[in-house]
Design a protein around this motif. Structure first.
Motif: not given
Ligand code: UGA
Length: 450
Positions: A153-155, A157, A206, A210, A251, A253, A259, A262, A322-323, A412
């Motif tokens: 899965e690629f959802l 949060e 998968k 990530n 990605f 930023s 964090g 995942c 974490f976000k 951020r």
């Molecule tokens: C991530 C993946 O993006 C999903 O595709 C995957 O399904 C999921 O893991 C999983 O394996 O279940 P998620 O953990 O919800 O999703 O979070 P992201 O939106 O990917 O962000 C991850 C972290 O990276 C956050 O802490 C966010 O603040 C940080 N981030 C993101 C940055 O520091 N800079 C960026 O440019 C983008």
């Protein structure tokens, strides 16, 4: 394999974030879904039509599919698997202290499911598992009349329902082409790319996705350090790089780094897994190191801005999740940052729009306050950790007037630094020059390169 199994009935094992979203989505699309969950409280929450996690839109969807009987919960595997043509395993694979994925929940769930599954059942592994796991589960099951596929899965949060309705791709891997097609058919109505492959490739798609995204973030964070050393602006650099369609702006930023439940777990698991096969995955080792350094750099900026010591200083942390748009605190940068600040003698107050209740247990020394203005009153410095929209909208004239100090460190690059400086604040961010009406007396030090 010939099948009399009914694919309109689906058993989902595990009401965690992946399981509950998947179950709700399949029920919404017209399937009958049994959601098996051992935790009585979690099960009762779903059975009452409410979401056990904070996810925009999920409460409403669960209320609908539970009310009309398309989604039911079950305590035992016997009830859950009964009559289901497809069993989706969505239990946790937390990291072991050594960094590998702990597969005990997956093995336990599969063993139980296999015991109750009828002939023709497909067991689809949605939990993130190391390469080779799905094949090994199939071998251990010892049943030629059921098939195993990997169905990652690629959802994201906070955007899970959007991602469920508009998936970037559907990946299904397995050795039985008929079983693979049956799982792919679950998404027949959705217009997206479908990748059908072997299960090991699906497992690595998968992990690779990530790990690549995490590495991309670490790359821009390392560039941010170089921007500080050379006087460049990381936001401009990322904008300029991101305009190349081969690179893309997402990605990129810079800030406190990644964090969540995942990325940290999956990057380490992939690196560990490569190690088992005799490969040193140097890029991932570096990505992990850079990510950890970002937290220290942020704390360093607060310490430096407060004159070199945090002893007895009051620091307010804006954001714990974490976000944004989630209350998930797993591997949240905030936890590492706050513990570090407290270890250095700071008195920390923290605020978050939704994640406060879960924070009490993990941050026993921290004062937790719901209202950001109340949290900021009397602070020597503010540190933004989570890029919640609420914090961009803060009235900094009001906030700064109530603070004891003027320092605002933005982990951020999210706040309007010029506006903060106009109100008398000293704005410090990541990979860009500080902003202040009267320039700060000190320059934020860079960590040594290398
Ligand atoms: C991530 C993946 O993006 C999903 O595709 C995957 O399904 C999921 O893991 C999983 O394996 O279940 P998620 O953990 O919800 O999703 O979070 P992201 O939106 O990917 O962000 C991850 C972290 O990276 C956050 O802490 C966010 O603040 C940080 N981030 C993101 C940055 O520091 N800079 C960026 O440019 C983008």
């Amino acid at each position: 394999m010939a099948t009399g199994a009914d694919d309109r009935v689906i058993c989902v094992i595990g009401a965690g974030y992946v399981g509950v979203v998947t179950a709700a989505g399949l029920a919404e699309s017209g399937r009958r879904v049994h959601l098996v969950e051992v935790d009585a409280r979690r099960r009762a929450t779903v059975a009452a039509g409410r979401s056990p996690i904070h996810e925009p839109g999920l409460d409403e969807l669960l209320a609908e599919v539970v009310a009309d009987g398309r989604l039911t919960t079950a305590e035992t595997m016997r009830e859950g698997v009964a009559g289901a043509g497809i069993v989706i395993v969505a239990v946790g694979t937390p990291p072991t202290p050594g960094g590998e994925a702990d597969l005990s929940q997956v093995r336990g769930a599969v063993d139980e499911a296999v015991r109750h599954a009828g002939p023709g059942t497909v067991i689809a592994i949605k939990s993130t598992v190391p390469p080779g796991t799905t094949r090994s589960l199939a071998r251990s099951a010892g049943r030629a009349d059921i098939s195993f596929v990997m169905f990652p899965e690629f959802l994201r949060e906070g955007a899970a329902l959007h991602d469920m309705h508009h998936p970037s791709r559907v990946v299904v891997g397995g050795d039985d082409p008929q079983a693979v097609s049956r799982i792919a058919a679950l998404f027949g109505a959705i217009d997206t790319s479908v990748v059908l492959c072997d299960s090991v490739s699906a497992e690595l798609i998968k992990y690779g996705s990530n790990a690549f995204l995490a590495t991309k973030i670490s790359f821009i964070n390392e560039m941010a350090q170089l921007c500080e050393l050379t006087g460049a602006d990381i936001t401009k650099v990322a904008d300029g790089m991101g305009l190349d369609p081969r690179i893309g702006r997402s990605f990129l930023s810079a800030g406190l780094g990644w964090g969540g439940s995942c990325f940290p777990k999956d990057v380490r698991a992939l690196e560990t897994s490569a190690g088992y096969h005799g490969q040193s995955f140097w890029l991932l080792k570096a990505a992990i190191e850079v990510n950890s350094q970002q937290r220290s750099r942020f704390v360093g900026k607060l310490r430096h801005g407060l004159g070199g010591s945090l002893e007895g200083r009051r620091v307010t942390v804006l954001g714990l999740a974490f976000k944004p748009f989630t209350d998930d605190l797993r591997q949240a940068p905030s936890l590492e940052v706050i513990r570090h600040l407290e270890d250095l003698g700071a008195e920390v107050t923290a605020t978050d729009p939704v994640a406060l209740s879960g924070a009490e247990a993990v941050l026993p020394r921290t004062r937790l306050v719901a209202d950001p203005y109340e949290a900021l009153a009397g602070a020597d410095a503010a540190g933004l950790v989570t890029d919640w929209p609420e914090y961009r909208e803060l009235d900094w004239a009001r906030a700064l007037a109530s603070m004891r100090g003027r320092l605002v460190v933005d982990g951020r690059n999210w706040l309007d630094g010029e506006a903060i400086a106009r109100q008398g604040g000293i704005y410090v961010c990541m990979g860009r020059a500080p902003v202040a009406e009267a320039p700060p007396a000190t320059v934020v030090p860079s960590l040594p390169l290398g």
